[in-house]
Design an enzyme around this catalytic site. Sequence first.
Site, PDB file in Angstrom:
ATOM      1  N   SER A 168      -0.431  -5.302  18.281  1.00 17.17           N
ATOM      2  CA  SER A 168      -0.963  -6.313  19.217  1.00 17.17           C
ATOM      3  C   SER A 168       0.116  -6.804  20.186  1.00 17.17           C
ATOM      4  O   SER A 168      -0.145  -6.945  21.395  1.00 17.17           O
ATOM      5  CB  SER A 168      -1.591  -7.487  18.460  1.00 17.17           C
ATOM      6  OG  SER A 168      -0.727  -7.947  17.448  1.00 17.17           O
ATOM      7  N   ARG A 172       4.959 -14.396   4.428  1.00 17.19           N
ATOM      8  CA  ARG A 172       3.686 -15.021   4.830  1.00 17.19           C
ATOM      9  C   ARG A 172       2.685 -14.972   3.677  1.00 17.19           C
ATOM     10  O   ARG A 172       1.809 -15.819   3.557  1.00 17.19           O
ATOM     11  CB  ARG A 172       3.122 -14.307   6.077  1.00 17.19           C
ATOM     12  CG  ARG A 172       4.055 -14.388   7.280  1.00 17.19           C
ATOM     13  CD  ARG A 172       3.587 -13.503   8.416  1.00 17.19           C
ATOM     14  NE  ARG A 172       3.505 -12.109   8.037  1.00 17.19           N
ATOM     15  CZ  ARG A 172       2.996 -11.137   8.794  1.00 17.19           C
ATOM     16  NH1 ARG A 172       2.531 -11.426  10.005  1.00 17.19           N
ATOM     17  NH2 ARG A 172       2.960  -9.887   8.378  1.00 17.19           N
ATOM     18  N   ASP A 228      -2.033 -10.161   4.789  1.00 18.80           N
ATOM     19  CA  ASP A 228      -3.493 -10.086   4.643  1.00 18.80           C
ATOM     20  C   ASP A 228      -3.961 -10.111   3.193  1.00 18.80           C
ATOM     21  O   ASP A 228      -5.149 -10.290   2.930  1.00 18.80           O
ATOM     22  CB  ASP A 228      -4.011  -8.812   5.323  1.00 18.80           C
ATOM     23  CG  ASP A 228      -3.745  -8.849   6.812  1.00 18.80           C
ATOM     24  OD1 ASP A 228      -3.887  -9.924   7.395  1.00 18.80           O
ATOM     25  OD2 ASP A 228      -3.376  -7.818   7.379  1.00 18.80           O
ATOM     26  N   HIS A 280      -4.191  -2.742  11.191  1.00 20.54           N
ATOM     27  CA  HIS A 280      -3.449  -3.912  11.700  1.00 20.54           C
ATOM     28  C   HIS A 280      -4.239  -5.166  11.317  1.00 20.54           C
ATOM     29  O   HIS A 280      -4.470  -5.429  10.147  1.00 20.54           O
ATOM     30  CB  HIS A 280      -3.263  -3.719  13.214  1.00 20.54           C
ATOM     31  CG  HIS A 280      -2.349  -4.699  13.888  1.00 20.54           C
ATOM     32  ND1 HIS A 280      -1.407  -5.441  13.229  1.00 20.54           N
ATOM     33  CD2 HIS A 280      -2.230  -5.059  15.211  1.00 20.54           C
ATOM     34  CE1 HIS A 280      -0.748  -6.206  14.093  1.00 20.54           C
ATOM     35  NE2 HIS A 280      -1.239  -5.995  15.299  1.00 20.54           N
ATOM     36  N   HIS A 304       3.722  -2.109   4.418  1.00 24.52           N
ATOM     37  CA  HIS A 304       4.062  -2.597   5.760  1.00 24.52           C
ATOM     38  C   HIS A 304       4.944  -1.569   6.456  1.00 24.52           C
ATOM     39  O   HIS A 304       5.750  -0.891   5.799  1.00 24.52           O
ATOM     40  CB  HIS A 304       4.782  -3.947   5.691  1.00 24.52           C
ATOM     41  CG  HIS A 304       4.743  -4.682   6.987  1.00 24.52           C
ATOM     42  ND1 HIS A 304       5.672  -4.480   7.966  1.00 24.52           N
ATOM     43  CD2 HIS A 304       3.839  -5.571   7.479  1.00 24.52           C
ATOM     44  CE1 HIS A 304       5.367  -5.237   9.005  1.00 24.52           C
ATOM     45  NE2 HIS A 304       4.255  -5.910   8.742  1.00 24.52           N
TER      46      HIS A 304
END
Length: 442
Positions: A249, A334, A380, A279, A325
Amino acid sequence: MIFSRANFRRISTLKQIMEAKIAESRQRLTKLKKDHGNVPIDQVTIDQVVRGMRGMKALLTETSRLDPFKGITFRGLSIPECQQRLHGKYREPMPESMYWLLLTGEVPTFDQVEELRGELAKRSQIPAHTLDLLNSLPKHMHPMTQLSMGVLSLGAESEFMKAYDAGVKKSEYWISTLEDSLSLVAKLPGMAAIIYNNVYKDGKTCDPSIKYDLSENFGRMLGFSDNNFFELMRLYLTIHCDHEGGNVSSHTTHLVGSALSDVYKAYSAGLNGLAGPLHGLANQECLKWLLELWKVVGDNAEEDSIAVYVKETLKNGKVVPGYGHAVLRVTDPRFLVQMEFAKKSIDDCPLCKIVALCYKVIPRVLKEHGKAQNPYPNVDAHSGALLYYYGLREFEFYTVLFGVSRALGCTASTIWDRALMLPIERPASMTMEGLEEFAAKE
Ligand code: AMX
């Protein structure tokens, strides 16, 4: 004069601070180019060319830095440091404070955050043509497609395009890009909420209020009233905002913006990349997968039953969503901060318990499987469980939340690309024959 003086006055502190930082950064870049332009950074291998340019250092991005072993830092601050320094009067860090940090490189004062919060609230009204467009879209159209179209339609009001057409100097492109970016960031929560209410609810969206911060306004427009949900939104919108420049992105936004397309066109393109399952769409895939796992293993899941399910996923040739990743080689900070949020704020979430159990089991199974370079969870792997707990259960909407957040990093970087007057991006490609010729020389 291209913009109204009133707008300039409102963002004067931000603009003045940025002006000073930009002057200093321009000098540094000029010196780098003049004195050290020929210094090699890296050697590009055939493997990198055919494996998606993995790890190739080829972009200048000022807003954040991703270390494979330490994770993300935003202008030098780690996620725990951001939690300590960007929360304002709330428990979790505010996206407004994060945006200030990304734009200026400085932690804002309370007054500066308040100035930016007010500025964004004032700019939040969505133009009639964008409203008409969003209200005309079919419910079965994916929310990310709707968001991307909505963002593109905002370009009709682009201050950058007006400035460009009026012949503004290249050294000032960043100013109208800042104007557009503030407007885009301000309007995104309302647009996302309209899409949510159109697709999943009764099509009615309340107006944002100048009283609330961006996260509370967003939560309220989505139909929530729980303060803990607003805190979750603050955390969510802050931690997803930027991940250095090479992810799909951010890189797409940079690439399109480098052709001097306005920030609406550039970010709309970035959103289309975010909508891919490898993604940003992984959060939707991840919750779907977790719920199926939950159905099979039940509330009293044990490590063994989870391991069996994960192995079955791999045996069917699928990836385990939320794990792995392209850059990170440790657990994504995160992910950890969301696990902390769950421990702190929620004690009755069976899905969060399964997420925690998965964290014990999946890295081991992926290591045994032997393919993934990084067997640990990414951002995620947790976000869906938290949203699901608070009642936001429409998975297809999850990437839209990511898109509202990622705008902070992508637009801040586009402003800095223009401030540093970076050129159009134009790498070279190779044919297979060309690569074979290089290989033969070796
Ligand atoms: N489950 C199973 N296999 C995995 C895996 C996972 N979670 N992660 C990587 N692999 C496999 C790859 O598919 C690849 O297999 P191949 O050689 O047969 O093609 C091999 O391991 C090597 O891949 P890699 O170098 O470790 O990863 P990558 O840089 O090519 O891809 C990523 C990174 C994130 C796309 C990948 O780990 C993946 O597909 N993860 C699951 C989807 C996901 O969680 N995406 C979200 C990423 C974060 C984000 O952007 N939101």
